[in-house]
Design a protein around this motif. Sequence first.
Motif, PDB file in Angstrom:
ATOM      1  N   THR A 151      68.784  59.859  36.577  1.00  0.00           N
ATOM      2  CA  THR A 151      69.471  58.985  36.379  1.00  0.00           C
ATOM      3  C   THR A 151      69.363  58.074  35.297  1.00  0.00           C
ATOM      4  O   THR A 151      68.429  58.300  34.661  1.00  0.00           O
ATOM      5  N   GLU A 225      62.531  58.430  48.147  1.00  0.00           N
ATOM      6  CA  GLU A 225      63.052  57.302  47.461  1.00  0.00           C
ATOM      7  C   GLU A 225      63.423  56.227  48.301  1.00  0.00           C
ATOM      8  O   GLU A 225      64.647  56.076  48.805  1.00  0.00           O
ATOM      9  N   ARG A 228      66.488  53.585  48.552  1.00  0.00           N
ATOM     10  CA  ARG A 228      67.714  54.040  49.184  1.00  0.00           C
ATOM     11  C   ARG A 228      67.942  53.806  50.411  1.00  0.00           C
ATOM     12  O   ARG A 228      68.944  54.002  51.235  1.00  0.00           O
ATOM     13  N   HIS A 241      72.930  48.515  47.774  1.00  0.00           N
ATOM     14  CA  HIS A 241      72.081  49.634  46.863  1.00  0.00           C
ATOM     15  C   HIS A 241      70.936  48.871  46.449  1.00  0.00           C
ATOM     16  O   HIS A 241      70.978  48.034  45.642  1.00  0.00           O
ATOM     17  N   GLU A 242      69.934  49.774  46.881  1.00  0.00           N
ATOM     18  CA  GLU A 242      68.495  49.459  46.669  1.00  0.00           C
ATOM     19  C   GLU A 242      68.023  48.048  46.932  1.00  0.00           C
ATOM     20  O   GLU A 242      67.244  47.341  46.289  1.00  0.00           O
TER      21      GLU A 242
END
Length: 376
Positions: A151, A225, A228, A241-242
């Motif tokens: 990313t 992760e 997420r 998101h995050e």
Amino acid sequence: MVRAPRLTESASAVFAVLAQAGTATRPQLASLARLSKPTVSSAVAELEGVHLAAHSGTASSGTGRSAAVYRLGPAAGAVLAVDLGPALTRVRGCALDGTLLAEATGPRAEAADVVREALLSLPADAPLRTIVVAVGDVTARAEEGTVRPATAKARPVFDAVAVALPPGVPVHLENNVNCAALAELHEGAARGRHTFGYLRIGVGIGLGIVVGGHVLAGANGAAGELARLPYPWDDDLEPRHEALEEYIGARSLLRRAAEAWPDTDGSCPRTAERLFALAQEGSATARAVVDRHAVDVGRLAAAVTAVLDPGLLVLGGSTGAFPQLLPGVRAELERLSWPTEVVSSQVGDLGTVVGAARLAVARGVQTVTDAARTKD
């Protein structure tokens, strides 16, 4: 890049066990490689002939007989490990037996110069076999011939450091949390444990998952992760998101401290280290903020435990490694999930580069042993 010479399979096997042992006699090599003594003698002679092994003295046995001791030779080469951390870049150069040859540390903005400093410190006659770069990103397999983080988050600093890497040397990317988990497995709090989770809480959050002594990467290279995970999860709120990483990360911890800090307590701490120090010294406000953080980390640990049942969780990272968190994390985890041992990291800030170096050594040995193309 200096290519490793083509080896017989027996020489390849002896080289691998010699790299792991550091030094060994021919009888020891025969035992470790599970080969006959004549085969090992031939393999050692082959390795000496191409300078992949060298005589390193003698050792006396209980019977009074002496045996030649061998170590890796100058042609075995070296590897480089690079930790592109959020604030600092740490670099280590190692021989293929794990011996530290070079070390450099500097600001993230000067990552390329830090890499060059370490490269210049390596022995001039040691061919560089491989480079492992640890990044705070997913490291899915790239297209053939290309190496970049998956990313955009980690690409700018990786691109800046890539110009300092020697051409022709294989470069491997690995997630920084996975590297730190390897360090805990081999040199830290998880020694002797083949299944555990390494939970990093710092500027970001992440999980290194070790099962059967191996790090679990996942189908997309994205196992662990935690940023997420859906958050917040509530009837009236939409997950962002995050958002979980934003909530539990070090910046939000310090922001909550600033919001709660009374003028009567003096200046508000600007670093996590200072916040935890004040809590240790008896500041009620600091203690309350730290205790709340421990509950939040405990809830995240409960989510991890509910999915993995790892038996052991190692807490690391710039805030997670503070032992003051342990009582609160343990209590909240016990309240919400399965019985799980929780301990603090033992490798600290060096965990990522230590794990990356271990991975680089393994890959470096593989570049030599993969040269075994002929049959005995």
